[in-house]
Design an enzyme around this catalytic site. Structure first.
Site, mmCIF file in Angstrom:
data_model
loop_
_atom_site.group_PDB
_atom_site.id
_atom_site.type_symbol
_atom_site.label_atom_id
_atom_site.label_comp_id
_atom_site.label_asym_id
_atom_site.label_seq_id
_atom_site.Cartn_x
_atom_site.Cartn_y
_atom_site.Cartn_z
ATOM 1 N N ASP A 79 0.842 -1.185 0.000
ATOM 2 C CA ASP A 79 0.000 0.000 0.000
ATOM 3 C C ASP A 79 0.881 1.240 0.000
ATOM 4 O OD1 ASP A 79 0.807 -0.724 2.649
ATOM 5 O OD2 ASP A 79 -0.694 0.631 3.499
ATOM 6 N N GLU A 145 -0.131 -1.251 5.779
ATOM 7 C CA GLU A 145 0.988 -0.811 6.610
ATOM 8 C C GLU A 145 0.954 0.688 6.838
ATOM 9 O OE1 GLU A 145 5.056 0.668 7.590
ATOM 10 O OE2 GLU A 145 3.766 1.167 5.883
ATOM 11 N N GLU A 146 0.620 1.456 5.816
ATOM 12 C CA GLU A 146 0.618 2.908 5.971
ATOM 13 C C GLU A 146 -0.444 3.360 6.974
ATOM 14 O OE1 GLU A 146 2.911 4.642 5.049
ATOM 15 O OE2 GLU A 146 3.742 3.992 3.144
ATOM 16 N N GLU A 178 11.691 -2.366 3.245
ATOM 17 C CA GLU A 178 11.516 -0.910 3.324
ATOM 18 C C GLU A 178 12.821 -0.228 2.895
ATOM 19 O OE1 GLU A 178 9.009 1.118 4.202
ATOM 20 O OE2 GLU A 178 7.679 0.088 5.631
#
Length: 470
Positions: A79, A145-146, A178
């Site tokens: 996402d 995740e965001e 990441e």
């Protein structure tokens, strides 16, 4: 292990990774709206020959290579945040573009580039027979995740596996893709989302003295929260600043780890109010506080230090300090409610899984961070990499808050792109980083030596709350 063959294979897949990443960028995929990009990732995994590909109930896409009982996982959240003000972008953030060196568009660094490198890193493992006997590779494209970092892995641990003990027994470690600016990252600060509510009493705005203005009360509290972030730790301060946790006097057990991770911070991120009208005194006010936590801080100490601020104590029972909960439905409709507490975690540099990445980097690329150098500062990767240690930490937070911070499954980070590109307009990533990362992912499983781990890989894991959260 033939490291030159691994490098050649990764370079040979650069065009495929670029095409795949540009396809992902072209599909808007904000949190809870990832269905399109998840299905595109599943298609790519099937195309490159994953042994099994599935989408779980929350909408995470999971691809498998190999048949062993022990797992090495590679995680990429798929996402993205939104684009913000479109006028700040020099080109369409979803159409994007590429040059010989860079890929432009929302999600390039944060962090669909990591997904592209992970998929092709696993393909290289299969091409060159690099999966050790007894292991399988789990490549995860995780969602939301965001919105709520780590919640996706709470779902994986408790729904896909049979809870934390089962997951810990089967997963050797997880590589987060990441962006790491060319470094290997062994930890980062945790965070909390805190809410402060203040009650007031409304009255007509022509005679404000008849009421009790909640916004004025909150103004005092905001000043104290700012002081908590900005003040020093000396006796002269009415509000002793968060920098105190770098001082062994206040943090005797964990000051060294706090100095590595960096000090905790807090900032007011949102403000809300209620009032009968624009010509009335506000009868409530609330704020959200983004709280970053270093080693030695706990969830309850962070709440308590806000409760102990002079302004909060001054207004007594009119003030409530609490922690947010998250319950937004996934793109599949699944709801996995959890608290907005994301624990701090650190590994020792000597931990076997951290050493495996460092050994792979040295064998493939040497002892220093590498990346694309460019005369144009906007396109140069190296200005943030030169002189920095190869093994370091993130500034921001990742899914590792749950994987290791909550469940104790060892994590380590290495991913394409730059932290500074995350959430920024005109986001880019570098094609060379995709090649660098895919090669390293492919080499790591064969260099992992679990027998060399002393069993104390985790330097610090924050204590969990007393809430009934899985």
């Amino acid at each position: 292990m033939d490291f030159e063959a691994i490098k050649a294979a990764a370079a040979g897949y650069q065009a495929d990774m670029t095409r795949f990443l540009r396809d992902m960028i072209a599909i808007p995929s904000e949190s809870c709206e990832e269905e399109g990009v998840v299905r595109r990732i599943r298609s790519e995994m099937e195309k490159v020959g994953f042994d099994r590909v599935e989408i779980d109930g929350l909408g995470n896409v999971i691809g498998w290579m190999g048949e062993g009982g022990k797992i090495i996982a590679i995680d990429s959240h798929v996402d993205t945040v939104g684009i913000g003000n479109r006028d700040n972008w020099t080109a369409d953030p979803y159409e994007g573009y590429e040059t010989e060196d860079i890929i432009f568009g929302r999600g390039g660094s944060d962090q669909e580039g990591g997904m592209a490198a992970a998929v092709y890193g696993a393909r290289i493992m299969k091409d060159l027979n690099l999966i050790p006997e007894g292991y399988q590779i789990m490549v995860v494209g995780s969602v939301q995740e965001e919105d709520c970092d780590g919640m996706c892995w709470q779902y994986i641990v408790n729904k896909y596996f049979n809870g934390p003990e089962d997951a810990r027994s089967r997963i050797a470690f997880v590589i987060s893709t990441e962006p790491t600016d060319g470094g290997i990252y062994r930890g980062h600060r945790g965070r909390m989302e805190i809410r402060v509510d203040v009650k007031g009493v409304s009255c007509h705005g022509s005679a404000p003295q008849r009421g009790d203005n909640a916004i004025y009360k909150m103004a005092d509290i905001i000043e104290d929260i700012r002081a908590l972030n900005e003040n020093g730790d000396g006796d002269s301060y009415a509000v002793r600043g968060l920098v105190k946790m770098l001082n062994p006097e206040f943090n005797p057990k964990h000051a060294e780890d706090a100095q590595f991770l960096g000090r905790g911070t807090c900032t007011v991120s949102q403000i809300f109010y209620t009032s009968p009208s624009r010509c009335a005194v506000a009868d409530s006010c609330a704020i959200s506080v983004d709280r970053r936590m270093t080693a030695g801080e706990t969830w309850d100490s962070c709440l308590q230090e806000i409760r102990e601020l002079p302004s909060v104590k001054k207004y007594g029972s009119d003030v409530t300090v609490s922690m947010y909960m998250y319950d937004r439905p996934a793109w599949t409709g699944e709801v996995y409610e959890t608290e907005c507490f994301f624990p701090t975690w650190i590994n020792k540099e000597s931990a076997a899984h951290v050493r495996a990445l460092a050994d792979a980097h040295r064998a493939l690329w040497g002892d220093e961070r590498i990346g694309h150098a460019d005369a144009d500062p906007a396109l140069d990767a190296m200005h943030l990499r030169r002189g920095r240690p190869l093994t370091d930490k993130w500034t921001f937070s990742t899914n590792c808050v749950s994987i290791q911070g909550r469940y104790g499954i060892p994590c380590v980070g290495f991913g394409p792109g730059a932290e500074s590109q995350a959430h920024a307009p005109n986001e880019i990533t570098w094609k060379q980083d995709l090649v660098t990362c895919a090669a390293l992912y492919a080499a790591v499983p064969g260099l992992y030596r679990p027998d060399e781990d002393a069993g104390d890989a985790t330097e610090f894991r924050q204590s969990l709350t007393d809430n009934d959260i899985r």
